[in-house]
Scaffold this motif. Structure first.
Motif, PDB file in Angstrom:
ATOM      1  N   GLY A   1       0.785  -1.218   0.000  1.00 57.25           N
ATOM      2  CA  GLY A   1       0.000   0.000   0.000  1.00 57.25           C
ATOM      3  C   GLY A   1       0.823   1.278   0.000  1.00 57.25           C
ATOM      4  N   TYR A   2       2.067   1.168  -0.416  1.00 55.61           N
ATOM      5  CA  TYR A   2       2.949   2.339  -0.426  1.00 55.61           C
ATOM      6  C   TYR A   2       2.794   3.073  -1.750  1.00 55.61           C
ATOM      7  CZ  TYR A   2       7.089   5.237  -0.090  1.00 55.61           C
ATOM      8  OH  TYR A   2       7.940   6.305  -0.043  1.00 55.61           O
ATOM      9  N   ASP A   3       2.530   4.375  -1.685  1.00 55.47           N
ATOM     10  CA  ASP A   3       2.357   5.125  -2.929  1.00 55.47           C
ATOM     11  C   ASP A   3       3.354   6.271  -3.086  1.00 55.47           C
ATOM     12  OD1 ASP A   3       1.340   6.833  -1.032  1.00 55.47           O
ATOM     13  OD2 ASP A   3      -0.563   7.182  -2.042  1.00 55.47           O
TER      14      ASP A   3
ATOM     15  N   GLN B   1      10.786   3.132   6.485  1.00 54.50           N
ATOM     16  CA  GLN B   1       9.588   2.457   7.009  1.00 54.50           C
ATOM     17  C   GLN B   1       8.584   2.087   5.914  1.00 54.50           C
ATOM     18  OE1 GLN B   1       8.250   5.044  10.182  1.00 54.50           O
ATOM     19  NE2 GLN B   1       9.760   4.173  11.578  1.00 54.50           N
ATOM     20  N   ILE B   2       9.135   1.718   4.771  1.00 54.30           N
ATOM     21  CA  ILE B   2       8.309   1.213   3.675  1.00 54.30           C
ATOM     22  C   ILE B   2       8.016  -0.264   3.931  1.00 54.30           C
ATOM     23  CG2 ILE B   2       8.252   0.755   1.187  1.00 54.30           C
ATOM     24  CD1 ILE B   2      10.129   3.278   0.941  1.00 54.30           C
TER      25      ILE B   2
ATOM     26  N   ILE C   1       9.140  -7.947   4.821  1.00 53.73           N
ATOM     27  CA  ILE C   1      10.344  -8.444   4.147  1.00 53.73           C
ATOM     28  C   ILE C   1      10.205  -9.934   3.861  1.00 53.73           C
ATOM     29  CG2 ILE C   1      12.806  -8.932   4.457  1.00 53.73           C
ATOM     30  CD1 ILE C   1      12.925  -6.218   5.948  1.00 53.73           C
ATOM     31  N   VAL C   2       9.689 -10.670   4.830  1.00 51.36           N
ATOM     32  CA  VAL C   2       9.476 -12.109   4.632  1.00 51.36           C
ATOM     33  C   VAL C   2       8.449 -12.332   3.529  1.00 51.36           C
ATOM     34  CG1 VAL C   2       8.633 -14.225   5.719  1.00 51.36           C
ATOM     35  CG2 VAL C   2      10.167 -12.695   6.980  1.00 51.36           C
ATOM     36  N   GLN C   3       7.368 -11.558   3.552  1.00 51.92           N
ATOM     37  CA  GLN C   3       6.351 -11.673   2.507  1.00 51.92           C
ATOM     38  C   GLN C   3       6.949 -11.387   1.126  1.00 51.92           C
ATOM     39  OE1 GLN C   3       3.516  -8.838   4.282  1.00 51.92           O
ATOM     40  NE2 GLN C   3       1.988 -10.453   3.964  1.00 51.92           N
TER      41      GLN C   3
END
Length: 64
Positions: free
Chosen positions: A17-19, A32-33, A39-41
């Motif tokens: 959800g980072y834009d 903090q992205i 990271i695991v995902q």
């Protein structure tokens, strides 16, 4: 065909959800992205999408 970088950018945007701005030199943790769970995902996505195997040693802070 999408470049690897574009695939990863699209993944971060759609799944996290980072834009904001994403650039190859961004520190995804410091900015903090991503957090430890994301990271695991993302590692699982990379393994599935690019059909590669990542080792635990690949997921150290210096490589993120």
């Amino acid at each position: 065909m999408e470049t690897e970088l574009k695939v990863l950018r699209n993944y971060i945007r759609s799944e996290m959800g980072y834009d904001g701005k994403l650039d190859p030199d961004s520190d995804l943790l410091k900015e903090q992205i991503l957090d430890s769970f994301s990271i695991v995902q993302m590692a699982m996505f990379i393994q599935d999408h690019f059909e590669i195997e990542l080792e635990a040693e690949d997921l150290v802070r210096a490589n993120l």
